[in-house]
Design a protein around this motif. Structure first.
Motif, PDB file in Angstrom:
ATOM      1  N   SER A  55      20.796  -7.865 -43.838  1.00  0.00           N
ATOM      2  CA  SER A  55      21.925  -7.745 -44.618  1.00  0.00           C
ATOM      3  C   SER A  55      22.689  -9.175 -44.733  1.00  0.00           C
ATOM      4  O   SER A  55      23.379  -9.455 -45.601  1.00  0.00           O
ATOM      5  CB  SER A  55      22.899  -6.628 -43.996  1.00  0.00           C
ATOM      6  OG  SER A  55      22.436  -5.450 -44.155  1.00  0.00           O
ATOM      7  N   ALA A  56      22.153 -10.134 -43.594  1.00  0.00           N
ATOM      8  CA  ALA A  56      22.579 -11.532 -43.572  1.00  0.00           C
ATOM      9  C   ALA A  56      22.213 -12.177 -44.568  1.00  0.00           C
ATOM     10  O   ALA A  56      22.670 -13.130 -45.090  1.00  0.00           O
ATOM     11  CB  ALA A  56      22.347 -12.030 -42.331  1.00  0.00           C
ATOM     12  N   HIS A  57      20.983 -11.613 -45.586  1.00  0.00           N
ATOM     13  CA  HIS A  57      20.365 -12.216 -46.492  1.00  0.00           C
ATOM     14  C   HIS A  57      20.859 -11.757 -47.981  1.00  0.00           C
ATOM     15  O   HIS A  57      20.145 -12.358 -48.746  1.00  0.00           O
ATOM     16  CB  HIS A  57      18.970 -12.404 -46.288  1.00  0.00           C
ATOM     17  CG  HIS A  57      18.776 -13.280 -44.832  1.00  0.00           C
ATOM     18  ND1 HIS A  57      18.745 -14.650 -44.830  1.00  0.00           N
ATOM     19  CD2 HIS A  57      18.488 -12.773 -43.834  1.00  0.00           C
ATOM     20  CE1 HIS A  57      18.643 -14.921 -43.893  1.00  0.00           C
ATOM     21  NE2 HIS A  57      18.237 -13.816 -42.803  1.00  0.00           N
ATOM     22  N   GLY A  58      21.486 -10.862 -47.923  1.00  0.00           N
ATOM     23  CA  GLY A  58      21.777 -10.086 -49.209  1.00  0.00           C
ATOM     24  C   GLY A  58      21.954  -8.473 -49.086  1.00  0.00           C
ATOM     25  O   GLY A  58      21.958  -7.908 -48.093  1.00  0.00           O
ATOM     26  N   THR A  59      22.153  -7.831 -50.181  1.00  0.00           N
ATOM     27  CA  THR A  59      22.377  -6.436 -50.202  1.00  0.00           C
ATOM     28  C   THR A  59      20.829  -5.813 -49.860  1.00  0.00           C
ATOM     29  O   THR A  59      20.076  -5.834 -50.620  1.00  0.00           O
ATOM     30  CB  THR A  59      23.074  -6.289 -51.444  1.00  0.00           C
ATOM     31  OG1 THR A  59      24.228  -6.737 -51.662  1.00  0.00           O
ATOM     32  CG2 THR A  59      23.061  -4.406 -51.621  1.00  0.00           C
ATOM     33  N   VAL A  60      21.097  -4.742 -49.126  1.00  0.00           N
ATOM     34  CA  VAL A  60      19.959  -4.059 -48.610  1.00  0.00           C
ATOM     35  C   VAL A  60      19.954  -2.512 -49.154  1.00  0.00           C
ATOM     36  O   VAL A  60      21.238  -1.879 -48.756  1.00  0.00           O
ATOM     37  CB  VAL A  60      19.737  -3.942 -47.085  1.00  0.00           C
ATOM     38  CG1 VAL A  60      18.725  -2.958 -46.495  1.00  0.00           C
ATOM     39  CG2 VAL A  60      19.405  -5.210 -46.455  1.00  0.00           C
ATOM     40  N   ASN A  61      19.188  -2.030 -49.864  1.00  0.00           N
ATOM     41  CA  ASN A  61      19.372  -0.690 -50.732  1.00  0.00           C
ATOM     42  C   ASN A  61      19.050   0.368 -49.526  1.00  0.00           C
ATOM     43  O   ASN A  61      19.486   1.471 -49.604  1.00  0.00           O
ATOM     44  CB  ASN A  61      18.458  -0.482 -51.905  1.00  0.00           C
ATOM     45  CG  ASN A  61      19.294  -1.428 -53.110  1.00  0.00           C
ATOM     46  OD1 ASN A  61      20.262  -1.965 -52.734  1.00  0.00           O
ATOM     47  ND2 ASN A  61      18.250  -1.600 -54.126  1.00  0.00           N
ATOM     48  N   GLU A  62      17.802  -0.106 -48.935  1.00  0.00           N
ATOM     49  CA  GLU A  62      17.229   1.068 -48.223  1.00  0.00           C
ATOM     50  C   GLU A  62      16.612   0.227 -46.948  1.00  0.00           C
ATOM     51  O   GLU A  62      15.859  -0.769 -47.010  1.00  0.00           O
ATOM     52  CB  GLU A  62      16.319   2.039 -48.862  1.00  0.00           C
ATOM     53  CG  GLU A  62      15.679   2.869 -48.092  1.00  0.00           C
ATOM     54  CD  GLU A  62      14.854   3.916 -48.962  1.00  0.00           C
ATOM     55  OE1 GLU A  62      13.961   4.687 -48.385  1.00  0.00           O
ATOM     56  OE2 GLU A  62      14.756   3.718 -50.204  1.00  0.00           O
ATOM     57  N   CYS A  63      16.558   0.918 -45.984  1.00  0.00           N
ATOM     58  CA  CYS A  63      15.703   0.443 -44.475  1.00  0.00           C
ATOM     59  C   CYS A  63      15.497   1.676 -43.827  1.00  0.00           C
ATOM     60  O   CYS A  63      16.335   2.585 -43.588  1.00  0.00           O
ATOM     61  CB  CYS A  63      16.895  -0.337 -43.820  1.00  0.00           C
ATOM     62  SG  CYS A  63      16.156  -1.045 -42.200  1.00  0.00           S
ATOM     63  N   SER A  64      14.093   1.768 -43.738  1.00  0.00           N
ATOM     64  CA  SER A  64      13.493   2.805 -43.123  1.00  0.00           C
ATOM     65  C   SER A  64      12.496   2.560 -41.995  1.00  0.00           C
ATOM     66  O   SER A  64      11.527   1.768 -42.164  1.00  0.00           O
ATOM     67  CB  SER A  64      12.950   3.736 -43.947  1.00  0.00           C
ATOM     68  OG  SER A  64      11.998   3.039 -44.589  1.00  0.00           O
ATOM     69  N   LEU A  65      12.927   2.524 -40.531  1.00  0.00           N
ATOM     70  CA  LEU A  65      11.880   2.454 -39.582  1.00  0.00           C
ATOM     71  C   LEU A  65      11.011   3.584 -39.342  1.00  0.00           C
ATOM     72  O   LEU A  65      11.469   4.914 -39.515  1.00  0.00           O
ATOM     73  CB  LEU A  65      12.778   2.461 -38.211  1.00  0.00           C
ATOM     74  CG  LEU A  65      12.078   2.163 -37.065  1.00  0.00           C
ATOM     75  CD1 LEU A  65      11.609   0.721 -37.071  1.00  0.00           C
ATOM     76  CD2 LEU A  65      13.162   2.486 -35.881  1.00  0.00           C
ATOM     77  N   VAL A  66       9.812   3.373 -39.315  1.00  0.00           N
ATOM     78  CA  VAL A  66       8.734   4.297 -39.379  1.00  0.00           C
ATOM     79  C   VAL A  66       8.584   4.823 -37.905  1.00  0.00           C
ATOM     80  O   VAL A  66       8.385   4.027 -36.901  1.00  0.00           O
ATOM     81  CB  VAL A  66       7.360   3.887 -39.843  1.00  0.00           C
ATOM     82  CG1 VAL A  66       6.315   4.914 -39.861  1.00  0.00           C
ATOM     83  CG2 VAL A  66       7.590   3.268 -41.412  1.00  0.00           C
TER      84      VAL A  66
END
Length: 79
Positions: free
Chosen positions: A22-33
């Motif tokens: 998020s420090a580099h821009g807008t994150v739409n989705e983040c998923s840890l496997v």
């Protein structure tokens, strides 16, 4: 753009990855496997960012940086 984040410490949380990207821009989705049987992290995650420039900046800035004592690797996911 979808990014693959590898070599994560097993203790790294989805929130930590989200904060980092998020420090580099807008994150739409983040998923840890996670492992289905144990619920433990498998050591990699996917991060999706809508803006290609932000995603490329995150890739260049974060590839081979250290997170939780591990040197992470960030790659572009080819569809």
């Amino acid at each position: 753009m979808k990014l693959l984040v590898r070599n994560l410490a097993r203790t790294t949380t989805e929130q930590e990855i989200l904060t980092l990207f998020s420090a580099h821009g807008t994150v739409n989705e983040c998923s840890l496997v996670l492992d289905k049987e144990t619920g433990q992290s498998k050591g990699f995650a996917f991060v999706e960012m809508a803006d290609a420039d932000e995603a490329n900046n995150a890739l260049k800035s974060l590839h081979h940086t250290t997170l939780a004592s591990n040197k992470i690797r960030v790659k572009l996911v080819q569809d």
